[in-house]
Design an enzyme around this catalytic site. Structure first.
Site, PDB file in Angstrom:
ATOM      1  N   LYS A  23     -31.764   6.130  25.892  1.00  0.00           N
ATOM      2  CA  LYS A  23     -30.511   6.275  26.644  1.00  0.00           C
ATOM      3  C   LYS A  23     -30.264   5.116  27.612  1.00  0.00           C
ATOM      4  O   LYS A  23     -31.205   4.602  28.218  1.00  0.00           O
ATOM      5  CB  LYS A  23     -30.549   7.585  27.454  1.00  0.00           C
ATOM      6  CG  LYS A  23     -30.509   8.834  26.598  1.00  0.00           C
ATOM      7  CD  LYS A  23     -29.099   9.064  26.077  1.00  0.00           C
ATOM      8  CE  LYS A  23     -28.929  10.450  25.520  1.00  0.00           C
ATOM      9  NZ  LYS A  23     -28.245  11.378  26.373  1.00  0.00           N
ATOM     10  N   TYR A  64       0.845  -1.200   0.000  1.00  0.00           N
ATOM     11  CA  TYR A  64       0.000   0.000   0.000  1.00  0.00           C
ATOM     12  C   TYR A  64       0.880   1.249   0.000  1.00  0.00           C
ATOM     13  O   TYR A  64       0.683   2.177  -0.776  1.00  0.00           O
ATOM     14  CB  TYR A  64      -0.914  -0.012   1.229  1.00  0.00           C
ATOM     15  CG  TYR A  64      -1.874   1.154   1.281  1.00  0.00           C
ATOM     16  CD1 TYR A  64      -3.146   1.060   0.714  1.00  0.00           C
ATOM     17  CD2 TYR A  64      -1.509   2.350   1.896  1.00  0.00           C
ATOM     18  CE1 TYR A  64      -4.024   2.128   0.755  1.00  0.00           C
ATOM     19  CE2 TYR A  64      -2.379   3.425   1.937  1.00  0.00           C
ATOM     20  CZ  TYR A  64      -3.639   3.315   1.368  1.00  0.00           C
ATOM     21  OH  TYR A  64      -4.501   4.368   1.406  1.00  0.00           O
ATOM     22  N   ASP A  65       1.871   1.237   0.893  1.00  0.00           N
ATOM     23  CA  ASP A  65       2.762   2.390   1.011  1.00  0.00           C
ATOM     24  C   ASP A  65       3.529   2.656  -0.282  1.00  0.00           C
ATOM     25  O   ASP A  65       3.752   3.798  -0.663  1.00  0.00           O
ATOM     26  CB  ASP A  65       3.754   2.181   2.160  1.00  0.00           C
ATOM     27  CG  ASP A  65       3.051   2.224   3.505  1.00  0.00           C
ATOM     28  OD1 ASP A  65       1.898   2.723   3.547  1.00  0.00           O
ATOM     29  OD2 ASP A  65       3.636   1.754   4.498  1.00  0.00           O
ATOM     30  N   CYS A  81       2.922  31.223  51.077  1.00  0.00           N
ATOM     31  CA  CYS A  81       2.252  29.970  51.452  1.00  0.00           C
ATOM     32  C   CYS A  81       3.056  28.786  50.903  1.00  0.00           C
ATOM     33  O   CYS A  81       3.347  28.750  49.702  1.00  0.00           O
ATOM     34  CB  CYS A  81       0.839  29.946  50.882  1.00  0.00           C
ATOM     35  SG  CYS A  81       0.023  28.360  51.109  1.00  0.00           S
ATOM     36  N   CYS A  86      -5.983  31.560  48.874  1.00  0.00           N
ATOM     37  CA  CYS A  86      -5.001  31.891  49.889  1.00  0.00           C
ATOM     38  C   CYS A  86      -4.135  32.989  49.287  1.00  0.00           C
ATOM     39  O   CYS A  86      -3.524  32.794  48.245  1.00  0.00           O
ATOM     40  CB  CYS A  86      -4.148  30.668  50.230  1.00  0.00           C
ATOM     41  SG  CYS A  86      -2.675  31.093  51.166  1.00  0.00           S
ATOM     42  N   SER A  96     -31.486  16.934  16.387  1.00  0.00           N
ATOM     43  CA  SER A  96     -31.044  15.856  17.266  1.00  0.00           C
ATOM     44  C   SER A  96     -32.311  15.163  17.760  1.00  0.00           C
ATOM     45  O   SER A  96     -33.384  15.763  17.785  1.00  0.00           O
ATOM     46  CB  SER A  96     -30.224  16.400  18.424  1.00  0.00           C
ATOM     47  OG  SER A  96     -31.002  17.311  19.158  1.00  0.00           O
ATOM     48  N   TYR A 115     -24.205   7.047   9.193  1.00  0.00           N
ATOM     49  CA  TYR A 115     -25.513   6.453   9.470  1.00  0.00           C
ATOM     50  C   TYR A 115     -26.672   7.084   8.731  1.00  0.00           C
ATOM     51  O   TYR A 115     -27.812   6.643   8.872  1.00  0.00           O
ATOM     52  CB  TYR A 115     -25.798   6.442  10.980  1.00  0.00           C
ATOM     53  CG  TYR A 115     -25.769   7.798  11.643  1.00  0.00           C
ATOM     54  CD1 TYR A 115     -24.691   8.177  12.424  1.00  0.00           C
ATOM     55  CD2 TYR A 115     -26.828   8.681  11.507  1.00  0.00           C
ATOM     56  CE1 TYR A 115     -24.653   9.413  13.045  1.00  0.00           C
ATOM     57  CE2 TYR A 115     -26.808   9.918  12.127  1.00  0.00           C
ATOM     58  CZ  TYR A 115     -25.713  10.281  12.888  1.00  0.00           C
ATOM     59  OH  TYR A 115     -25.689  11.505  13.496  1.00  0.00           O
ATOM     60  N   CYS A 168      -6.209  29.049  55.346  1.00  0.00           N
ATOM     61  CA  CYS A 168      -5.535  28.142  54.423  1.00  0.00           C
ATOM     62  C   CYS A 168      -5.054  26.900  55.171  1.00  0.00           C
ATOM     63  O   CYS A 168      -4.439  27.024  56.227  1.00  0.00           O
ATOM     64  CB  CYS A 168      -4.349  28.854  53.775  1.00  0.00           C
ATOM     65  SG  CYS A 168      -3.294  27.762  52.811  1.00  0.00           S
ATOM     66  N   ASP A 193     -20.958   7.973  21.570  1.00  0.00           N
ATOM     67  CA  ASP A 193     -20.647   9.193  22.282  1.00  0.00           C
ATOM     68  C   ASP A 193     -19.481   9.896  21.586  1.00  0.00           C
ATOM     69  O   ASP A 193     -18.327   9.724  21.943  1.00  0.00           O
ATOM     70  CB  ASP A 193     -20.242   8.796  23.712  1.00  0.00           C
ATOM     71  CG  ASP A 193     -20.484   9.923  24.676  1.00  0.00           C
ATOM     72  OD1 ASP A 193     -21.139  10.902  24.292  1.00  0.00           O
ATOM     73  OD2 ASP A 193     -20.012   9.805  25.816  1.00  0.00           O
ATOM     74  N   LYS A 235     -25.889   4.530  19.778  1.00  0.00           N
ATOM     75  CA  LYS A 235     -25.712   5.978  19.875  1.00  0.00           C
ATOM     76  C   LYS A 235     -24.303   6.216  20.410  1.00  0.00           C
ATOM     77  O   LYS A 235     -24.037   6.078  21.599  1.00  0.00           O
ATOM     78  CB  LYS A 235     -26.758   6.578  20.817  1.00  0.00           C
ATOM     79  CG  LYS A 235     -26.782   8.073  20.784  1.00  0.00           C
ATOM     80  CD  LYS A 235     -27.947   8.607  21.611  1.00  0.00           C
ATOM     81  CE  LYS A 235     -28.026  10.122  21.495  1.00  0.00           C
ATOM     82  NZ  LYS A 235     -26.796  10.773  21.931  1.00  0.00           N
TER      83      LYS A 235
HETATM   84 ZN   LIG Z   1      -1.785  29.221  52.179  1.00  0.00          ZN
END
Ligand SMILES: [Zn+2]
Length: 665
Positions: A312, A37-38, A433, A428, A83, A227, A406, A122, A120
């Site tokens: 569903k 193929y390639d 910190c 915070c 839909s 489909y 915090c 997703d 169906k």
């Molecule tokens: Zn903090």
């Protein structure tokens, strides 16, 4: 081979390749070796390069992905993309049928419909337009009326034929989807690069198809189940699916013709659990009336066709106990409440924690510590608590109150104001910190920051804990002997780490700016600012107004940057850093061909050599007289000489005038 022979050969090659694409990607039954193929594809590619006038954007050679674009054009669908309505149980399904039969009786049609039941998937709905047998456009559904033109991306999907066996015009609708294992693989990679994870295969598919670079799309193995056909008269849905297969589309084999709803229900029951083992996300069944005349007679409601309905599946749900709610402190100081759960098996993996996002979400759920909660993963990767069994609650269970301090540094938490409203997150604001500090250090060395490969998250944490790394500049003071012998470090790995730090001492301006972790300053913003100012000292001294003037920088960002550099502690830290680092600057981006080198050969169909050269230089590119390993493109016309062979030798990308014009469009 002369030109005439080449034309014939090109046509034969395209047809042959199309046939084998169908056998391989649709039928999963290849009859020739990949190598064969390639070889054919290669032959076609070479012929098209030699005779660009016969090249066609829908040739199989163009499936690898063309040039990136900067936005998608909007397209108005010729047929509104509906839909289906949803039902959730057998009763709902029966009601749907009864309504339809009533309508048919009024029209004095006494036929009972039969059904075709399909999965169906997703994924993302895609609308393909064919004119005279050639794919001319692929678009997203969008809002049903207006979608986005993603033709270049759609072309890379190998289960979609670019050329049909017959010269017909029609619209084909299908669902693009990706495999669950690809989701895992890509998320793993993204986690490493600190990029946001895709929540499920649907998000991954949508995110991939909306990439502006078709090469990324081509690398991601998207599939498409067709489909529906619009624009051709076909007697039944069953026949329509068969026709799609004959045209070379991939049609999902997991479908069933059902004489009545009872058969539909049996099929539903079988798939309710079976679907969890499939490679793609299935969130229900689509049931369509098979007979096209009945379908047409029923017509449409305001929202959807009456002849079809989505049934569903229940999302996968488990029940577990919420043991406690802990707080996570992010780099920006944002506090995220996290549900610590009694470990539970959900969709094949053990879940112990789930994010509760913010205090508003906790209030919305009404969840309390000790509660029994519903956890779901509806084909998703990130588990979420979506409901609480309140009647199981212990009498003394208390409502969760956001602590006012915090958890890491005990400084006051604040809710910020955005406009008149308070932000959902608490922050915070303590500049020192430790939790924020650690996250900041991790960000600093991350791939998009200083990119110190050997200094992963765990290592930063360890070094931070034992006081080896205290701030940004301390990283550059690390010595091999400090590291050797520490957990996980031998002589070799200590050496590698030091080398990796040395390498990071030269850093492009935008990456340095991003690494500092200034609030609201993401990767793109950092690039915009870096290109605008071109020099770190200028950015550091820039006023609020100067910053706001930069394309892509809003007031919030400008303010945040000003505050960052005005801070005495930051200033001191940066001075120390500048002694360790060399910040490089890139040339200002002046065009689409910035830093690209071209060589022109042969006679172009419309442009003269000088016109082509002008266009390249105007767009920031450079024209060279001979092909070398540094050449990015060979712009190739009729009667190309030895430069063509040189380009093949160096693997230079060879383009014709049309492709070139697209580059500078
Ligand atoms: Zn903090």
């Amino acid at each position: 081979m002369d030109k005439k022979e080449a034309k014939v050969r090109i046509s034969v090659l395209r047809k042959t390749l199309e046939k084998h694409r169908f056998l391989y990607h649709v039928k999963d039954a290849p009859i020739i070796l990949d190598e064969a193929y390639d070889t054919l594809l290669n032959e076609l590619d070479n012929l098209e390069k030699k005779y660009p006038e016969f090249d066609n954007p829908m040739s199989p050679t163009h499936r690898v992905g063309g040039t990136p674009i900067d936005h998608f054009e909007k397209v108005r669908h010729t047929i509104p993309q509906w839909s289906f309505d949803n039902v959730f149980d057998f009763e709902g399904l029966q009601n749907w049928e009864e309504r339809n039969i009533t309508i048919l009786k009024k029209a004095e049609i006494n036929k009972s419909p039969t059904y075709v039941t399909e999965m169906k998937i997703d994924g993302l709905k895609i609308i393909l337009t064919y004119e005279k047998g050639i794919l001319v456009r692929g678009a997203t559904r969008g809002d049903g009326e207006i979608g986005e033109d993603i033709t270049e991306n759609v072309k890379t999907i190998k289960s979609i034929p670019l050329i049909l066996p017959e010269e017909i015009s029609m619209t084909v609708i299908g669902e693009a989807w990706m495999k669950k294992k690809d989701l895992e693989k890509i998320n793993k990679e993204r986690a490493k690069n600190e990029m946001a994870l895709y929540a499920n295969t649907r998000n991954l598919t949508a995110g991939t198809l909306r990439q502006l670079d078709p090469k990324i799309v081509a690398s991601r193995n998207i599939q498409l189940f067709a489909y529906d056909i619009e624009g051709l008269k076909v007697k039944s849905q069953e026949k329509e699916l068969e026709l799609l297969e004959r045209f070379g589309f991939l049609v999902n084999d997991d479908r069933k013709y059902c004489k009545n709803l009872k058969e539909v229900q049996t099929f539903y029951d079988k798939w309710k659990n079976k679907r969890l083992n499939e490679n793609y996300g299935i969130d229900g069944l689509v049931i369509k009336i098979n007979e096209r005349d009945i379908w047409d007679e029923l017509g449409y409601t305001a929202k959807s066709p009456r002849g079809g309905i989505a049934y569903k599946f229940p999302a996968e749900v488990v029940v577990t106990k919420l043991n406690s709610i802990t707080l996570q402190v992010g780099r920006t100081g944002a506090i995220t409440p996290v549900a610590e759960l009694a470990p539970v098996l959900l969709a094949g993996s053990i879940v112990k924690r789930a994010t509760l996002h913010n205090i508003d979400e906790i209030k919305r759920l009404g969840v309390r510590v000790g509660d029994t909660v519903y956890l779901r993963k509806a084909g998703d990767v990130i588990p979420e608590i979506f409901d609480v069994m309140k009647d199981m609650r212990k009498k003394n269970a208390k409502e969760f109150v956001m602590p006012d301090k915090c958890p890491e540094c005990e400084s006051e938490l604040v809710r910020e104001k955005s406009g008149k409203e308070l932000s959902v997150a608490f922050y915070c604001k303590n500049k020192s910190c430790p939790a924020k500090h650690l996250e900041g250090l991790i960000h600093f060395v991350s791939k998009k920051g200083l990119n110190i490969e050997e200094l992963g998250e765990r290592t930063v944490e360890l070094f931070h804990d034992i006081g080896l790394i205290t701030d940004f500049s301390s990283i550059f003071k690390l010595k091999k002997e400090d590291i050797e012998g520490l957990e996980g470090f031998g002589e070799k790995s200590a050496d590698n780490l030091i080398k990796s730090i040395e390498k990071s001492r030269i850093v492009p301006l935008h990456r340095f700016l991003f690494a500092l972790g200034i609030r609201h300053t993401g990767e793109q913003t950092a690039k915009d600012i870096a290109y605008h100012f071109g020099n770190f000292e200028k950015i550091r001294k820039a006023s609020f107004e100067e910053l706001s003037n930069v394309e892509g920088v809003g007031e919030k960002v400008a303010q945040s940057i000003c505050e960052f550099f005005a801070d005495a502690k930051n200033s001191q830290e940066i001075d120390l850093l500048l002694k360790e680092l060399k910040i490089t600057t890139e040339k200002k981006n002046i065009g689409k061909l910035n830093n690209l080198t071209f060589v022109i050969t042969g006679t172009l169909p419309t442009l003269s050599r000088d016109e082509a050269k002008d266009l390249i230089e105007k767009n920031g590119g450079h024209v060279s007289s001979s092909v070398s390993s540094k050449t990015n493109y060979l712009l190739c016309g009729e009667n190309a000489g030895s430069k063509y062979d040189d380009a093949v030798k160096f693997g230079t990308k060879i383009i014709n005038e049309d492709e070139f014009k697209k580059l500078v469009k």
